[in-house]
Design a protein around this motif. Structure first.
Motif, PDB file in Angstrom:
ATOM      1  N   THR A 102       0.858  -1.183   0.000  1.00 13.41           N
ATOM      2  CA  THR A 102       0.000   0.000   0.000  1.00 13.41           C
ATOM      3  C   THR A 102       0.893   1.231   0.000  1.00 13.41           C
ATOM      4  O   THR A 102       1.826   1.329   0.804  1.00 13.41           O
ATOM      5  N   VAL A 103       0.610   2.157  -0.900  1.00 11.37           N
ATOM      6  CA  VAL A 103       1.438   3.353  -1.037  1.00 11.37           C
ATOM      7  C   VAL A 103       0.522   4.559  -1.234  1.00 11.37           C
ATOM      8  O   VAL A 103      -0.552   4.451  -1.846  1.00 11.37           O
ATOM      9  N   SER A 104       0.949   5.695  -0.715  1.00 11.62           N
ATOM     10  CA  SER A 104       0.181   6.928  -0.891  1.00 11.62           C
ATOM     11  C   SER A 104       0.448   7.532  -2.253  1.00 11.62           C
ATOM     12  O   SER A 104       1.571   7.445  -2.771  1.00 11.62           O
ATOM     13  N   GLU A 105      -0.559   8.167  -2.803  1.00  9.88           N
ATOM     14  CA  GLU A 105      -0.384   8.822  -4.099  1.00  9.88           C
ATOM     15  C   GLU A 105       0.700   9.883  -3.973  1.00  9.88           C
ATOM     16  O   GLU A 105       0.722  10.670  -3.015  1.00  9.88           O
ATOM     17  N   GLY A 106       1.621   9.865  -4.930  1.00 14.40           N
ATOM     18  CA  GLY A 106       2.729  10.800  -4.916  1.00 14.40           C
ATOM     19  C   GLY A 106       3.986  10.253  -4.267  1.00 14.40           C
ATOM     20  O   GLY A 106       5.081  10.802  -4.452  1.00 14.40           O
ATOM     21  N   ALA A 107       3.849   9.185  -3.514  1.00 16.76           N
ATOM     22  CA  ALA A 107       5.015   8.567  -2.877  1.00 16.76           C
ATOM     23  C   ALA A 107       5.731   7.670  -3.874  1.00 16.76           C
ATOM     24  O   ALA A 107       5.211   7.332  -4.936  1.00 16.76           O
ATOM     25  N   SER A 108       6.942   7.260  -3.498  1.00 16.64           N
ATOM     26  CA  SER A 108       7.707   6.373  -4.371  1.00 16.64           C
ATOM     27  C   SER A 108       7.292   4.919  -4.136  1.00 16.64           C
ATOM     28  O   SER A 108       6.748   4.567  -3.094  1.00 16.64           O
ATOM     29  N   LEU A 109       7.590   4.107  -5.138  1.00 16.35           N
ATOM     30  CA  LEU A 109       7.202   2.692  -5.090  1.00 16.35           C
ATOM     31  C   LEU A 109       8.380   1.841  -5.534  1.00 16.35           C
ATOM     32  O   LEU A 109       9.062   2.174  -6.510  1.00 16.35           O
ATOM     33  N   GLU A 110       8.619   0.755  -4.828  1.00 18.13           N
ATOM     34  CA  GLU A 110       9.613  -0.213  -5.281  1.00 18.13           C
ATOM     35  C   GLU A 110       9.058  -1.611  -5.079  1.00 18.13           C
ATOM     36  O   GLU A 110       8.627  -1.980  -3.989  1.00 18.13           O
ATOM     37  N   LEU A 111       9.061  -2.382  -6.138  1.00 22.71           N
ATOM     38  CA  LEU A 111       8.598  -3.766  -6.106  1.00 22.71           C
ATOM     39  C   LEU A 111       9.788  -4.673  -6.337  1.00 22.71           C
ATOM     40  O   LEU A 111      10.552  -4.474  -7.282  1.00 22.71           O
ATOM     41  N   ARG A 112       9.901  -5.696  -5.502  1.00 26.30           N
ATOM     42  CA  ARG A 112      11.066  -6.559  -5.548  1.00 26.30           C
ATOM     43  C   ARG A 112      10.827  -7.812  -6.385  1.00 26.30           C
ATOM     44  O   ARG A 112       9.721  -8.366  -6.380  1.00 26.30           O
ATOM     45  N   CYS A 113      11.882  -8.218  -7.065  1.00 27.18           N
ATOM     46  CA  CYS A 113      11.864  -9.463  -7.832  1.00 27.18           C
ATOM     47  C   CYS A 113      13.241 -10.110  -7.721  1.00 27.18           C
ATOM     48  O   CYS A 113      14.249  -9.477  -8.037  1.00 27.18           O
ATOM     49  N   ASN A 114      13.269 -11.345  -7.293  1.00 26.19           N
ATOM     50  CA  ASN A 114      14.515 -12.105  -7.224  1.00 26.19           C
ATOM     51  C   ASN A 114      14.356 -13.386  -8.035  1.00 26.19           C
ATOM     52  O   ASN A 114      13.273 -13.970  -8.067  1.00 26.19           O
ATOM     53  N   TYR A 115      15.432 -13.810  -8.645  1.00 26.92           N
ATOM     54  CA  TYR A 115      15.352 -15.016  -9.461  1.00 26.92           C
ATOM     55  C   TYR A 115      16.512 -15.930  -9.117  1.00 26.92           C
ATOM     56  O   TYR A 115      17.549 -15.509  -8.602  1.00 26.92           O
ATOM     57  N   SER A 116      16.308 -17.190  -9.439  1.00 22.00           N
ATOM     58  CA  SER A 116      17.336 -18.192  -9.210  1.00 22.00           C
ATOM     59  C   SER A 116      17.491 -18.981 -10.502  1.00 22.00           C
ATOM     60  O   SER A 116      16.719 -19.897 -10.780  1.00 22.00           O
ATOM     61  N   TYR A 117      18.468 -18.581 -11.316  1.00 22.15           N
ATOM     62  CA  TYR A 117      18.755 -19.228 -12.585  1.00 22.15           C
ATOM     63  C   TYR A 117      20.260 -19.345 -12.734  1.00 22.15           C
ATOM     64  O   TYR A 117      21.006 -18.552 -12.170  1.00 22.15           O
ATOM     65  N   ALA A 141      -2.574   1.635  -9.413  1.00 24.54           N
ATOM     66  CA  ALA A 141      -3.115   0.532  -8.616  1.00 24.54           C
ATOM     67  C   ALA A 141      -3.416  -0.640  -9.536  1.00 24.54           C
ATOM     68  O   ALA A 141      -4.226  -0.525 -10.460  1.00 24.54           O
ATOM     69  N   ALA A 142      -2.763  -1.756  -9.300  1.00 18.13           N
ATOM     70  CA  ALA A 142      -2.872  -2.928 -10.180  1.00 18.13           C
ATOM     71  C   ALA A 142      -2.030  -4.039  -9.579  1.00 18.13           C
ATOM     72  O   ALA A 142      -1.458  -3.896  -8.499  1.00 18.13           O
ATOM     73  N   GLU A 143      -1.949  -5.134 -10.299  1.00 18.86           N
ATOM     74  CA  GLU A 143      -1.052  -6.210  -9.892  1.00 18.86           C
ATOM     75  C   GLU A 143       0.141  -6.234 -10.849  1.00 18.86           C
ATOM     76  O   GLU A 143      -0.017  -6.084 -12.065  1.00 18.86           O
ATOM     77  N   TYR A 144       1.304  -6.448 -10.283  1.00 19.89           N
ATOM     78  CA  TYR A 144       2.548  -6.388 -11.047  1.00 19.89           C
ATOM     79  C   TYR A 144       3.247  -7.748 -10.994  1.00 19.89           C
ATOM     80  O   TYR A 144       3.377  -8.351  -9.922  1.00 19.89           O
ATOM     81  N   PHE A 145       3.685  -8.191 -12.171  1.00 16.08           N
ATOM     82  CA  PHE A 145       4.322  -9.493 -12.277  1.00 16.08           C
ATOM     83  C   PHE A 145       5.718  -9.363 -12.872  1.00 16.08           C
ATOM     84  O   PHE A 145       5.907  -8.709 -13.894  1.00 16.08           O
ATOM     85  N   CYS A 146       6.655 -10.015 -12.231  1.00 19.14           N
ATOM     86  CA  CYS A 146       7.996 -10.155 -12.758  1.00 19.14           C
ATOM     87  C   CYS A 146       8.045 -11.457 -13.565  1.00 19.14           C
ATOM     88  O   CYS A 146       7.467 -12.466 -13.154  1.00 19.14           O
ATOM     89  N   GLU A 147       8.697 -11.430 -14.698  1.00 24.40           N
ATOM     90  CA  GLU A 147       8.799 -12.628 -15.526  1.00 24.40           C
ATOM     91  C   GLU A 147      10.261 -12.868 -15.892  1.00 24.40           C
ATOM     92  O   GLU A 147      11.011 -11.928 -16.158  1.00 24.40           O
ATOM     93  N   GLN A 175       0.371  -7.069  -5.436  1.00 24.66           N
ATOM     94  CA  GLN A 175      -0.808  -6.207  -5.579  1.00 24.66           C
ATOM     95  C   GLN A 175      -0.480  -4.837  -4.986  1.00 24.66           C
ATOM     96  O   GLN A 175      -0.061  -4.744  -3.831  1.00 24.66           O
ATOM     97  N   VAL A 176      -0.644  -3.799  -5.782  1.00 22.29           N
ATOM     98  CA  VAL A 176      -0.358  -2.434  -5.325  1.00 22.29           C
ATOM     99  C   VAL A 176      -1.668  -1.680  -5.123  1.00 22.29           C
ATOM    100  O   VAL A 176      -2.497  -1.606  -6.033  1.00 22.29           O
ATOM    101  N   VAL A 177      -1.815  -1.149  -3.926  1.00 26.38           N
ATOM    102  CA  VAL A 177      -2.974  -0.317  -3.590  1.00 26.38           C
ATOM    103  C   VAL A 177      -2.474   1.108  -3.395  1.00 26.38           C
ATOM    104  O   VAL A 177      -1.478   1.329  -2.687  1.00 26.38           O
ATOM    105  N   VAL A 178      -3.138   2.065  -4.011  1.00 23.86           N
ATOM    106  CA  VAL A 178      -2.744   3.472  -3.897  1.00 23.86           C
ATOM    107  C   VAL A 178      -3.802   4.213  -3.092  1.00 23.86           C
ATOM    108  O   VAL A 178      -4.991   4.201  -3.455  1.00 23.86           O
ATOM    109  N   THR A 179      -3.372   4.851  -2.013  1.00 26.32           N
ATOM    110  CA  THR A 179      -4.309   5.598  -1.171  1.00 26.32           C
ATOM    111  C   THR A 179      -4.189   7.091  -1.443  1.00 26.32           C
ATOM    112  O   THR A 179      -3.121   7.565  -1.856  1.00 26.32           O
ATOM    113  N   PRO A 180      -5.256   7.842  -1.222  1.00 22.46           N
ATOM    114  CA  PRO A 180      -5.228   9.288  -1.498  1.00 22.46           C
ATOM    115  C   PRO A 180      -4.240  10.009  -0.604  1.00 22.46           C
ATOM    116  O   PRO A 180      -3.956   9.567   0.510  1.00 22.46           O
TER     117      PRO A 180
END
Lengths: 112, 116
Positions: free
Chosen positions: A12-27, A86-92, A107-112
């Motif tokens: 959950t993040v406030s509108e105007g704030a920064s966002l970071e989504l993490r993705c790690n892989y093992s290959y 606001a949406a769902e984000y997928f790493c591929e 899942q990212v939720v954006v609050t006012p």
């Protein structure tokens, strides 16, 4: 075993704030890396991709991602979030043998 | 440039029935992949078709089968439906392996299947 991990199920993040989504892989080798966004009831839309070269890649809608080989990570960032993000984000991950795998999504939720 | 279109958008079936989902690929794309996305999960790769032949398969039983037609459109068939088959089925098209952008997928909006 090869895997893709998105550690955060929900952010959950406030509108105007920064966002970071993490993705790690093992290959075994550096795969191709992608981030997609999925709005409710919609298919997946490509935000950005990394194949090689500059490890900081720019995508659509103001998103960027940084590939860090030492951490096997490909985190997605946006400096200032809009309500429409606001949406769902997928790493591929797509490896050199043609095996493709998605993370479980964040899942990212954006609050006012 | 037309995108990927899928039909039907929603459908309801009962256990044991069979279903066929359809997908038209984006103009210029000749490879089609199918994915199953259960609620709250990421898409799971079912299989890929290239030149009308299966070109890779995920961990799905044989009752999941497909076809690709000369115009590159595709069908996903699921026989003997089970409750756990309830999911959003996504189709994605891409360019031929070896071509620029071959690994970039263009997704349709999906077909939501409910099995009762």
């Amino acid at each position: 075993a090869q895997s893709v991990t998105q550690p955060d199920i929900h952010i959950t993040v406030s509108e105007g704030a920064s966002l970071e989504l993490r993705c790690n892989y093992s290959y075994g080798a550096t795969p191709y890396l992608f981030w997609y966004v999925q709005s409710p009831g919609q298919g997946l839309q490509l935000l950005l991709k990394y194949f090689s070269g500059d490890t900081l890649v720019q995508g659509i809608k103001g998103f960027e991602a940084e590939f860090k080989r030492s951490q096997s990570s490909f985190n997605l960032r946006k400096p200032s979030v809009h309500w429409s993000d606001a949406a769902e984000y997928f790493c591929e991950v797509y490896d050199s043998w043609g095996k493709l795998q998605f993370g479980a999504g964040t899942q990212v939720v954006v609050t006012p | 440039e037309t995108g990927v279109t899928q039909s039907p958008t929603h459908l309801i079936k009962t256990r044991g029935q069979q279903v066929t989902l359809r997908c038209s690929s984006q103009s210029g794309h000749n490879t089609v992949s199918w994915y199953q996305q259960a609620l709250g999960q990421g898409p799971q790769f079912i299989f890929q078709y290239y030149r009308e032949e299966e070109n890779g398969r995920g961990n799905f039983p044989p009752r999941f089968s497909g076809l690709q037609f000369p115009n590159y459109s595709s069908e996903l068939n699921v026989n003997a439906l089970e409750l756990d088959d309830s999911a959003l089925y996504l189709c994605a098209s891409s360019r031929e392996v070896g071509q620029s952008g071959a690994n970039v997928l263009t997704f349709g909006a999906g077909s939501r299947l409910t099995v009762l």
